[in-house]
Design a protein around this motif. Sequence first.
Motif, PDB file in Angstrom:
ATOM      1  N   VAL A 114      29.102  54.631  43.556  1.00 26.76           N
ATOM      2  CA  VAL A 114      29.147  53.384  44.328  1.00 26.76           C
ATOM      3  C   VAL A 114      30.478  52.678  44.070  1.00 26.76           C
ATOM      4  CG1 VAL A 114      28.132  51.083  44.629  1.00 26.76           C
ATOM      5  CG2 VAL A 114      26.650  53.082  44.388  1.00 26.76           C
ATOM      6  N   VAL A 115      30.876  52.599  42.812  1.00 21.89           N
ATOM      7  CA  VAL A 115      32.128  51.939  42.451  1.00 21.89           C
ATOM      8  C   VAL A 115      33.307  52.654  43.110  1.00 21.89           C
ATOM      9  CG1 VAL A 115      33.663  51.332  40.543  1.00 21.89           C
ATOM     10  CG2 VAL A 115      31.200  51.008  40.316  1.00 21.89           C
ATOM     11  N   VAL A 116      33.331  53.983  43.014  1.00 22.76           N
ATOM     12  CA  VAL A 116      34.408  54.763  43.629  1.00 22.76           C
ATOM     13  C   VAL A 116      34.409  54.550  45.138  1.00 22.76           C
ATOM     14  CG1 VAL A 116      35.214  57.118  44.097  1.00 22.76           C
ATOM     15  CG2 VAL A 116      34.514  56.471  41.792  1.00 22.76           C
ATOM     16  N   LEU A 117      33.235  54.553  45.726  1.00 23.76           N
ATOM     17  CA  LEU A 117      33.105  54.333  47.158  1.00 23.76           C
ATOM     18  C   LEU A 117      33.739  53.007  47.562  1.00 23.76           C
ATOM     19  CD1 LEU A 117      31.749  55.239  49.868  1.00 23.76           C
ATOM     20  CD2 LEU A 117      29.766  53.934  49.122  1.00 23.76           C
ATOM     21  N   LEU A 118      33.446  51.962  46.814  1.00 24.63           N
ATOM     22  CA  LEU A 118      33.999  50.640  47.124  1.00 24.63           C
ATOM     23  C   LEU A 118      35.505  50.598  46.893  1.00 24.63           C
ATOM     24  CD1 LEU A 118      31.235  48.357  45.614  1.00 24.63           C
ATOM     25  CD2 LEU A 118      31.486  49.138  47.964  1.00 24.63           C
ATOM     26  N   GLU A 119      35.955  51.210  45.801  1.00 23.79           N
ATOM     27  CA  GLU A 119      37.385  51.217  45.506  1.00 23.79           C
ATOM     28  C   GLU A 119      38.165  52.035  46.522  1.00 23.79           C
ATOM     29  OE1 GLU A 119      37.460  52.623  41.461  1.00 23.79           O
ATOM     30  OE2 GLU A 119      36.940  50.661  40.654  1.00 23.79           O
ATOM     31  N   ASP A 120      37.569  53.102  47.025  1.00 27.78           N
ATOM     32  CA  ASP A 120      38.251  53.970  47.984  1.00 27.78           C
ATOM     33  C   ASP A 120      38.274  53.417  49.405  1.00 27.78           C
ATOM     34  OD1 ASP A 120      38.740  55.741  45.946  1.00 27.78           O
ATOM     35  OD2 ASP A 120      37.246  57.222  46.590  1.00 27.78           O
ATOM     36  N   ASN A 121      37.451  52.424  49.698  1.00 24.44           N
ATOM     37  CA  ASN A 121      37.327  51.908  51.060  1.00 24.44           C
ATOM     38  C   ASN A 121      37.410  50.381  51.133  1.00 24.44           C
ATOM     39  OD1 ASN A 121      36.497  54.530  52.528  1.00 24.44           O
ATOM     40  ND2 ASN A 121      35.133  54.439  50.767  1.00 24.44           N
ATOM     41  N   PRO A 122      38.382  49.760  50.464  1.00 22.16           N
ATOM     42  CA  PRO A 122      38.413  48.296  50.433  1.00 22.16           C
ATOM     43  C   PRO A 122      38.632  47.662  51.807  1.00 22.16           C
ATOM     44  CG  PRO A 122      40.461  49.174  49.575  1.00 22.16           C
ATOM     45  CD  PRO A 122      39.520  50.344  49.781  1.00 22.16           C
ATOM     46  N   ASP A 123      39.369  48.324  52.673  1.00 24.65           N
ATOM     47  CA  ASP A 123      39.640  47.757  53.989  1.00 24.65           C
ATOM     48  C   ASP A 123      38.398  47.718  54.881  1.00 24.65           C
ATOM     49  OD1 ASP A 123      39.968  50.543  53.700  1.00 24.65           O
ATOM     50  OD2 ASP A 123      40.977  50.694  55.642  1.00 24.65           O
ATOM     51  N   LEU A 124      37.395  48.528  54.557  1.00 28.51           N
ATOM     52  CA  LEU A 124      36.165  48.535  55.342  1.00 28.51           C
ATOM     53  C   LEU A 124      35.285  47.326  55.040  1.00 28.51           C
ATOM     54  CD1 LEU A 124      35.066  52.259  55.042  1.00 28.51           C
ATOM     55  CD2 LEU A 124      36.013  51.127  57.051  1.00 28.51           C
ATOM     56  N   LEU A 125      35.495  46.714  53.905  1.00 32.75           N
ATOM     57  CA  LEU A 125      34.582  45.668  53.460  1.00 32.75           C
ATOM     58  C   LEU A 125      34.913  44.281  53.970  1.00 32.75           C
ATOM     59  CD1 LEU A 125      34.050  46.787  49.779  1.00 32.75           C
ATOM     60  CD2 LEU A 125      32.590  47.185  51.756  1.00 32.75           C
ATOM     61  N   GLY A 126      36.125  44.047  54.332  1.00 32.24           N
ATOM     62  CA  GLY A 126      36.485  42.709  54.765  1.00 32.24           C
ATOM     63  C   GLY A 126      36.566  41.765  53.574  1.00 32.24           C
ATOM     64  N   GLU A 127      36.352  40.490  53.837  1.00 28.51           N
ATOM     65  CA  GLU A 127      36.568  39.473  52.805  1.00 28.51           C
ATOM     66  C   GLU A 127      35.542  39.489  51.690  1.00 28.51           C
ATOM     67  OE1 GLU A 127      34.681  35.287  54.172  1.00 28.51           O
ATOM     68  OE2 GLU A 127      36.441  35.919  55.299  1.00 28.51           O
ATOM     69  N   ILE A 128      34.371  40.107  51.889  1.00 30.39           N
ATOM     70  CA  ILE A 128      33.351  40.137  50.840  1.00 30.39           C
ATOM     71  C   ILE A 128      33.872  40.835  49.585  1.00 30.39           C
ATOM     72  CG2 ILE A 128      32.210  42.270  51.598  1.00 30.39           C
ATOM     73  CD1 ILE A 128      30.324  39.193  50.311  1.00 30.39           C
ATOM     74  N   ALA A 129      34.811  41.765  49.766  1.00 29.13           N
ATOM     75  CA  ALA A 129      35.386  42.477  48.625  1.00 29.13           C
ATOM     76  C   ALA A 129      36.165  41.539  47.710  1.00 29.13           C
ATOM     77  CB  ALA A 129      36.294  43.607  49.109  1.00 29.13           C
ATOM     78  N   GLU A 130      36.613  40.424  48.241  1.00 32.52           N
ATOM     79  CA  GLU A 130      37.341  39.442  47.439  1.00 32.52           C
ATOM     80  C   GLU A 130      36.467  38.258  47.049  1.00 32.52           C
ATOM     81  OE1 GLU A 130      40.924  38.291  49.452  1.00 32.52           O
ATOM     82  OE2 GLU A 130      41.429  40.373  49.922  1.00 32.52           O
ATOM     83  N   THR A 131      35.626  37.808  47.961  1.00 33.69           N
ATOM     84  CA  THR A 131      34.861  36.589  47.695  1.00 33.69           C
ATOM     85  C   THR A 131      33.763  36.789  46.651  1.00 33.69           C
ATOM     86  OG1 THR A 131      33.404  36.987  49.590  1.00 33.69           O
ATOM     87  CG2 THR A 131      35.318  35.563  49.962  1.00 33.69           C
ATOM     88  N   ALA A 132      33.101  37.924  46.660  1.00 31.45           N
ATOM     89  CA  ALA A 132      32.014  38.130  45.685  1.00 31.45           C
ATOM     90  C   ALA A 132      32.545  38.199  44.247  1.00 31.45           C
ATOM     91  CB  ALA A 132      31.202  39.369  46.041  1.00 31.45           C
ATOM     92  N   PRO A 133      33.578  39.009  43.956  1.00 27.13           N
ATOM     93  CA  PRO A 133      34.103  38.997  42.582  1.00 27.13           C
ATOM     94  C   PRO A 133      34.653  37.628  42.163  1.00 27.13           C
ATOM     95  CG  PRO A 133      34.859  40.942  43.747  1.00 27.13           C
ATOM     96  CD  PRO A 133      34.206  40.055  44.760  1.00 27.13           C
ATOM     97  N   ARG A 134      35.261  36.929  43.099  1.00 23.63           N
ATOM     98  CA  ARG A 134      35.779  35.592  42.786  1.00 23.63           C
ATOM     99  C   ARG A 134      34.626  34.642  42.453  1.00 23.63           C
ATOM    100  NH1 ARG A 134      39.598  35.238  46.534  1.00 23.63           N
ATOM    101  NH2 ARG A 134      38.166  34.610  48.179  1.00 23.63           N
ATOM    102  N   ARG A 135      33.538  34.728  43.208  1.00 23.12           N
ATOM    103  CA  ARG A 135      32.361  33.883  42.939  1.00 23.12           C
ATOM    104  C   ARG A 135      31.760  34.232  41.582  1.00 23.12           C
ATOM    105  NH1 ARG A 135      29.935  29.405  42.433  1.00 23.12           N
ATOM    106  NH2 ARG A 135      27.704  29.428  42.821  1.00 23.12           N
TER     107      ARG A 135
END
Length: 190
Positions: A114-135
């Motif tokens: 799951v982690v690799v999947l997210l790291e390999d496809n950051p552009d697919l996620l949109g802003e949630i990839a930044e807002t959730a870790p920041r929160r």
Amino acid sequence: MSSPEADPLPSPTTATDRRTVVLDSALATFARYGYRKTSMEEVARVARISRPGLYFLFSSKEALFRAAVTQALSRDITAVEHALADTGRPLETRLLEAFDRWAGRYVGPLARDVVVLLEDNPDLLGEIAETAPRRFEELITDAIATESGHGTATAVAQTVISTSIGLKHQAASREFYLERLKVAIELLVR
């Protein structure tokens, strides 16, 4: 007017539950096969829904992926908020539970995918990839600041988060991750 024997329309709760099941199934399938190798057909099979039914809910694989990750991250943040809100327990205990809810379930063989999947496809996620870790960082920082003052809360929170990230890549099990993280939290939060 419908007869008493007619099937009722699905309730909003049922539709919401079905969507949740589909998104959970999708995330597990993406984690298992990777984004590129996952087909809508496979997600539909795992979710026990027809492929046209899946396309009715999600117009594309990208939309499905984004919705599945968004649901998972939203759940994680909500669980972290609940863990940290219980101020009747020691800060170290609440922090350990918060990190377990945020990262602990992503430790281990399948979870690493799951982690690799997210790291390999950051552009697919949109802003949630930044807002959730920041929160998540804000929640951890606020919990530490409430207990120990604002002076070092940000630095301590960022250090514990960095430790968590490192441990996730080293740990073979969730238990190992939590044991080591507990030591780090006890050292840093005192």
